[in-house]
Structures are given as C-alpha cells and as structure tokens.
Design a protein around this motif. Structure first.
Motif, PDB file in Angstrom:
ATOM      1  N   GLU A   1     -56.591   2.297  56.228  1.00 54.97           N
ATOM      2  CA  GLU A   1     -55.507   3.153  56.693  1.00 54.97           C
ATOM      3  C   GLU A   1     -54.138   2.468  56.744  1.00 54.97           C
ATOM      4  OE1 GLU A   1     -55.708   6.351  57.274  1.00 54.97           O
ATOM      5  OE2 GLU A   1     -57.849   6.415  56.811  1.00 54.97           O
TER       6      GLU A   1
ATOM      7  N   PHE B   1     -47.986   5.177  51.510  1.00 54.87           N
ATOM      8  CA  PHE B   1     -48.968   6.056  50.881  1.00 54.87           C
ATOM      9  C   PHE B   1     -50.189   6.215  51.782  1.00 54.87           C
ATOM     10  CE2 PHE B   1     -46.663   4.145  47.333  1.00 54.87           C
ATOM     11  CZ  PHE B   1     -46.404   5.239  46.517  1.00 54.87           C
ATOM     12  N   GLU B   2     -50.739   7.428  51.826  1.00 54.21           N
ATOM     13  CA  GLU B   2     -52.036   7.625  52.457  1.00 54.21           C
ATOM     14  C   GLU B   2     -53.114   7.171  51.474  1.00 54.21           C
ATOM     15  OE1 GLU B   2     -52.638   8.540  55.497  1.00 54.21           O
ATOM     16  OE2 GLU B   2     -50.530   8.896  55.996  1.00 54.21           O
TER      17      GLU B   2
ATOM     18  N   SER C   1     -50.714   2.962  54.624  1.00 55.49           N
ATOM     19  CA  SER C   1     -49.638   3.918  54.908  1.00 55.49           C
ATOM     20  C   SER C   1     -48.523   3.271  55.720  1.00 55.49           C
ATOM     21  CB  SER C   1     -50.190   5.140  55.645  1.00 55.49           C
ATOM     22  OG  SER C   1     -50.768   4.765  56.882  1.00 55.49           O
TER      23      SER C   1
ATOM     24  N   LYS D   1     -43.538   4.106  48.891  1.00 60.22           N
ATOM     25  CA  LYS D   1     -43.456   5.528  48.567  1.00 60.22           C
ATOM     26  C   LYS D   1     -42.045   6.061  48.762  1.00 60.22           C
ATOM     27  CE  LYS D   1     -45.530  10.010  49.691  1.00 60.22           C
ATOM     28  NZ  LYS D   1     -46.523  10.727  50.531  1.00 60.22           N
TER      29      LYS D   1
END
Length: 349
Positions: free
Chosen positions: A27, A35-36, A30, A81
């Motif tokens: 996780e 980004f996920e 992110s 991102k």
C-alpha cells in the motif's frame, strides 16, 4: 518538495520479462509515488523510469536476473503520479527469487539511514548522476580515479593496440549506457522463497509467500511465521526480527526501510503451534496468583475436585506436536519496510 516526500518504503514484485511487469505492490506505493497498487499491477515497471535512465535501468534488470543477484541496491528516479512532483529520487533494493524479482523502493535522502542501507547491501549502483553522494566505498574497493592501461614504451608495436583498447573500451562503455537491450523472459534462477510478514504483530503473521519451494503457500498464509521455525533456533530468529524492526524506522519515527540483516536458522516445513507453546511457557502473573490465593477454599483449583455433574475435572495438558519429518537449514535475508518485513530464504549449502 523533498521535505514533503514521505519517508516510506513499499515492497514490490516484478516478473522476468524485459518490461518488468508489476505483480505485487504494498500500500505504501501510494504514499511515495501517488499510485494505488491496483493502478500499477500488470503494467510495465519501466513506465515509471526517467527517460534519461531507461537504457541503464533495463540493462540493470537484465543483469540482476542473469547474475542471480541478492540484496542489491540502486539509486534511480521514478515518476510520481502527480505531474507537478515530477520524478522522485529513490533507493530500490532487489533480490532474484526463483522466477521473480522481489524488492523495495524508498525515498532516497542523505543521512544515517542511507549509510545503513548501503553498508548492508551486497551491491550498490548509482544510476542518477545527482545521487553520486550515496555511493558507498568499502575497504579494498578499486580507486575511483581513472588510471588507464600501463604503456610499455620500450615497444612501439604495443602502442597501437593499447590505443585501440582505450577507444574500444570507452566506445563499449558508452554504447552500454545508451543502447536499449531487448530480451525474452529469462529462465528460473536460484531456488529461493520470499515471505512478507506482518511487522506490527508479535507473531509475525505470514501475509505473502512467493512459491512452494521451501514452504507450502496454503499452509503458511495467515499463520505465525514462528510456527515454521525450529524451537532450537526460534529465540535467535525472534531477536533478529526485533533488530530489523528497530532498524526499519525513519528519522520521523515512522516504519520504513533500514538495511539488510543476514542469518541462518532451522526451518520446519511441517509447522508447529508456536502460540500454544509460548502460552505454556509463559509464567503466571503475580496478579493472577493473588486472585487465586484469595479465592474461597471451595473454589480453589484441586486436581481431585469434581464438578456438580459428578465428572472429574482435570487440567488441560499441552501435548507437543509430533516431530516433523525433517528440518531444513536455511540462509535468510531480513529487511524491514513500511508495510511489513521482507524475508528471503534459500536452503543452506
């Protein structure tokens, strides 16, 4: 921007293809890159590499697999991102685990943590030119000063070949840095296994197992990692993990990366119930002893007491599990990260 970048590290797994497709991400990706995990799974890891470093990173990916590297560290830039954040200077570790590359990515910041990461890695490579200060020199490393080949002035015939050697060497070096290689998926390498453990649990629950080479994936998932460590070596393994957890804390006191730890212990593929064993060995607290001593005589425990139904009451006695078929001596690489502990195992030679 650097002061605002989270000092976290995420664990990743990529395949052996030249695109290095993301197979697994924790996780914290992110927090670091925006980004996920679901946005990157299945996509090429090369998409995030800075264009100026693309050829070198692709060559590094190929060399990592072909040379079966472990606990190798590299400094490179990865795309965030958010386009306004551009590219983040990162420290990425990588280890070849049979048919995948397993590693971690963290924000690269100078200081004691960077020194600890580099000093415990088996190899340090700096791709981003601005990160040269992260390069670690060890005792006995060759001098960084270019000396060139020694010329034999007594022979005029040797001069042309030496000159040719210099130009060819420099040309090959430049070509290696600029040419983009292409290769098919490479064959499996060493028989290693990767485990991701819950670093926030005293039982170090197994969250992920990469293959069934040493341990059955279906058997270990969700169980305490110590269930699969021999009771003869479990104390040393617990101590090692405690050290890695302490190392894996950043300057802000947050869980992060903290270098590599190396060790050897006895693995139990058949498993055991370490929690029951721990509870059996745990001493009775003084508080419970006082409560027990204050209980009315009729309520105190007696091995000969009977219940109201007339059935004899006996304490539950823990019976040790049957001895497993075999124990395996394994070499281990431990490393702590924001989302868990990464453990690489191989059968000891």
């Amino acid at each position: 921007m650097e002061s605002e970048t989270p000092r976290v590290s995420f664990i990743f797994i990529v395949d052996f293809s030249e695109e290095a497709h993301w197979l697994y991400l924790t996780e914290s990706v992110s927090d670091l890159l925006g980004f996920e995990p679901r946005e990157l799974i299945g996509r090429s890891g090369m998409e995030l590499v800075h264009p100026d470093e693309f050829a070198q990173v692709k060559q590094m990916h190929y060399d990592t697999i072909r040379e079966d590297k472990a606990a190798a560290l590299v400094y490179l830039r990865l795309k965030h991102k958010n386009p306004f954040k551009g590219y983040i200077l990162c420290a990425a570790s990588r280890t070849v685990v049979h048919n995948v590359v397993v590693g971690s990515v963290s924000f690269a910041a100078p200081g004691g943590k960077a020194l600890q990461n580099a000093s415990t890695a088996q190899e340090v490579e700096v791709i981003t030119a601005s990160a040269k200060n992260f390069d670690l020199r060890r005792w006995g490393d060759p001098s960084p000063m270019f000396t060139g080949p020694t010329l034999d002035l007594s022979s005029t015939a040797s001069s042309p070949s030496t000159s040719s050697y210099n130009s060819d060497t420099l040309l090959d070096s430049n070509r290696r840095k600029t040419a983009i290689i292409s290769f098919n998926s490479l064959p499996c390498q060493s028989s290693r296994s990767a485990l991701i453990l819950d670093r926030f649990s005293i039982h170090c629950t197994v969250l992920y197992c990469s293959n069934d080479i040493l341990l059955s994936t279906t058997k270990v998932l969700g169980r305490s990692f110590f269930d699969f460590v021999s009771s003869r070596t479990v104390h040393n393994v617990r101590s090692s993990i405690d050290v890695i957890k302490a190392w894996g804390v950043n300057e802000r006191g947050q869980p992060s990366d903290g270098g590599f730890g190396f060790g050897k212990f006895m693995l139990l593929p058949a498993g055991r119930d370490s929690r029951v064993e721990d509870a059996q060995d745990a001493p009775l607290s003084r508080h419970r002893e006082r409560l027990h001593s204050r209980a009315p005589p009729s309520k105190r425990y007696s091995p000969h007491s009977h219940s109201s139904s007339g059935m004899a009451f006996r304490p539950r006695v823990w019976t040790p599990p049957s001895i497993p078929d075999h124990e395996i001596s394994v070499d281990a690489i431990f490393s702590g990260h924001s989302d868990g502990l990464l453990l690489i195992l191989r059968a000891a030679s």
